[in-house]
Design an enzyme around this catalytic site. Structure first.
Site, short mmCIF file in Angstrom:
data_model
loop_
_atom_site.label_atom_id
_atom_site.label_comp_id
_atom_site.label_asym_id
_atom_site.label_seq_id
_atom_site.Cartn_x
_atom_site.Cartn_y
_atom_site.Cartn_z
N CYS A 53 32.36 39.73 32.36
CA CYS A 53 32.91 38.71 33.25
C CYS A 53 31.88 38.24 34.27
O CYS A 53 31.31 39.06 35.00
CB CYS A 53 34.13 39.27 33.97
SG CYS A 53 34.78 38.23 35.28
N TRP A 86 43.01 44.08 31.30
CA TRP A 86 41.73 44.75 31.02
C TRP A 86 42.01 46.24 30.84
O TRP A 86 42.90 46.80 31.49
CB TRP A 86 40.76 44.56 32.19
CG TRP A 86 40.25 43.16 32.35
CD1 TRP A 86 40.79 42.19 33.15
CD2 TRP A 86 39.10 42.58 31.73
NE1 TRP A 86 40.04 41.03 33.05
CE2 TRP A 86 39.00 41.25 32.19
CE3 TRP A 86 38.14 43.05 30.83
CZ2 TRP A 86 37.99 40.39 31.78
CZ3 TRP A 86 37.13 42.20 30.42
CH2 TRP A 86 37.06 40.88 30.89
N THR A 120 42.90 40.56 37.08
CA THR A 120 41.52 40.10 37.00
C THR A 120 40.53 41.14 37.54
O THR A 120 40.87 42.03 38.32
CB THR A 120 41.33 38.80 37.80
OG1 THR A 120 41.63 39.04 39.19
CG2 THR A 120 42.24 37.70 37.26
N VAL A 121 39.30 41.01 37.08
CA VAL A 121 38.16 41.74 37.62
C VAL A 121 37.24 40.73 38.29
O VAL A 121 37.23 39.56 37.90
CB VAL A 121 37.40 42.50 36.51
CG1 VAL A 121 38.20 43.66 35.99
CG2 VAL A 121 37.00 41.56 35.36
N TYR A 184 34.08 26.38 32.33
CA TYR A 184 35.44 26.66 31.88
C TYR A 184 36.24 25.37 31.73
O TYR A 184 37.07 25.25 30.83
CB TYR A 184 36.15 27.61 32.84
CG TYR A 184 35.66 29.03 32.74
CD1 TYR A 184 36.31 29.96 31.92
CD2 TYR A 184 34.54 29.46 33.45
CE1 TYR A 184 35.88 31.26 31.81
CE2 TYR A 184 34.08 30.77 33.35
CZ TYR A 184 34.76 31.66 32.52
OH TYR A 184 34.31 32.96 32.41
#
Length: 344
Positions: A53, A86, A120-121, A184
């Protein structure tokens, strides 16, 4: 790990619409004064990342440049995830050895039962409670620079110097809008018009960056700053995934001489390239985005040898670490496997 072991993770593209990122992150901060109830304390938190990521890669780089390894441990998720979260599939038994959980969502649900936004990370997790503290990646790295000072290594660089903050913030805002998030917007565009708008803005901004970096070694001032970290994590993924997978294909990074030299200069700087796992990067994008790549075939290329070719950027002057020093080697447990790097 085979691609067949992962569920299809759902659609990332909404037909007929442009991609809009959900930026409603958990805004709790870990600060020196503990204003939000979470004071800076060595060993109290764990930084959970995924090397795939770009947003998490920022935190990995900043933590390493500042020498915070001894104060802030790091858990690394695998490169792919399923519909739910994740996962810690790189660890024995698929469980993070410090937090004792198999999925990052467990830390989110521990604080916010039924949390409905993205898991999210990067994420900071309080070890004792197992609860997520924040996933606000943009503020997180700034706080590592400004709030964790007491625990920085000797010789740590000033990545967010007070006298340059307005300029760093202004540059970072443009880079986020058109480049970091711009790729993105190209890749997840739901219409031709949305794609073309994003594509134009992306390459216009890359042209602007080319002009800026043609006469100065770094984005702001004459040393490395947060602005360079934020641009690097997109550039290092450009040819491997964004050029083809996201259709950002006017040129490859290797065909943009100034940006290619700039990216190589950073890559060869301790703390940058040694955090990059090209295998994880490619497996994440090509396996997880099944609406873009339904076969989940991961490309063999591109050739990575060019990342190690000297950039010649030192001729522009500048001092990477200012009055500080480079970080030492990565912790043994955090070394990226050689076969996943440009040296592999």
């Amino acid at each position: 790990m085979t691609t067949e072991s992962h569920e299809t993770t759902g659609a990332y593209v909404t037909p007929g619409q442009e991609f809009t990122r959900d930026t409603a992150y958990i805004q709790t901060r870990v600060t020196a004064d503990g204003r939000d109830g979470y004071p800076v304390e060595p060993g109290r938190y764990r930084l959970v990342v995924a090397r795939a990521c770009p947003w998490a890669n920022r935190a990995i780089i900043v933590r390493r440049l500042l020498g915070l390894e001894g104060a802030l441990s790091m858990g690394v998720c695998g490169p792919t995830h399923d519909r739910r979260s994740w996962t810690f599939d790189l660890d024995p038994g698929g469980v993070d050895p410090v937090l004792g959980i198999p999925r990052l969502q467990d830390a989110y649900f521990a604080r916010f039962p039924g949390y409905e936004r993205g898991i999210t990370v990067p994420a900071l997790v309080e070890v004792a409670t197992g609860q997520v503290v924040t996933n606000d990646y943009a503020q997180l790295t700034l706080d590592l620079s400004t709030q964790w000072r007491e625990h920085h290594r000797d010789g740590a660089p000033e990545l967010y110097p007070e006298h340059l903050r307005d300029e760093i913030d202004a540059v970072a805002k443009l880079v986020f809008r058109d480049v970091n998030n711009g790729v993105y917007k190209c890749g997840f565009a739901g219409s031709q018009a949305a794609y073309e708008r994003a594509y134009t803005r992306l390459f216009d901004r890359l042209d602007w960056l080319t002009q800026r970096l043609s006469t100065q070694r770094y984005l702001v001032g004459d040393t490395l700053t947060e602005a360079d970290v934020r641009l690097f994590t997109t550039l290092v993924r450009f040819d491997a995934v964004y050029h083809g997978h996201f259709k950002c294909n006017r040129q490859k990074l290797t065909e943009m001489p100034v940006l290619w030299a700039y990216a190589r200069d950073l890559f060869q700087t301790p703390g940058f390239g040694d955090t990059v796992d090209f295998d994880h990067i490619k497996r994440h994008y090509y396996v997880v985005h099944t609406d873009l790549n339904p076969t989940q075939i991961v490309p063999s290329g591109p050739d990575l040898a060019g990342w190690l070719v000297p950039s010649g950027r030192e001729a522009l002057g500048g001092r990477p670490f200012g009055d500080g020093t480079p970080p030492g080697p990565p912790l043994a447990a955090e070394i990226v496997p050689r076969e996943h790097t440009a040296a592999g």
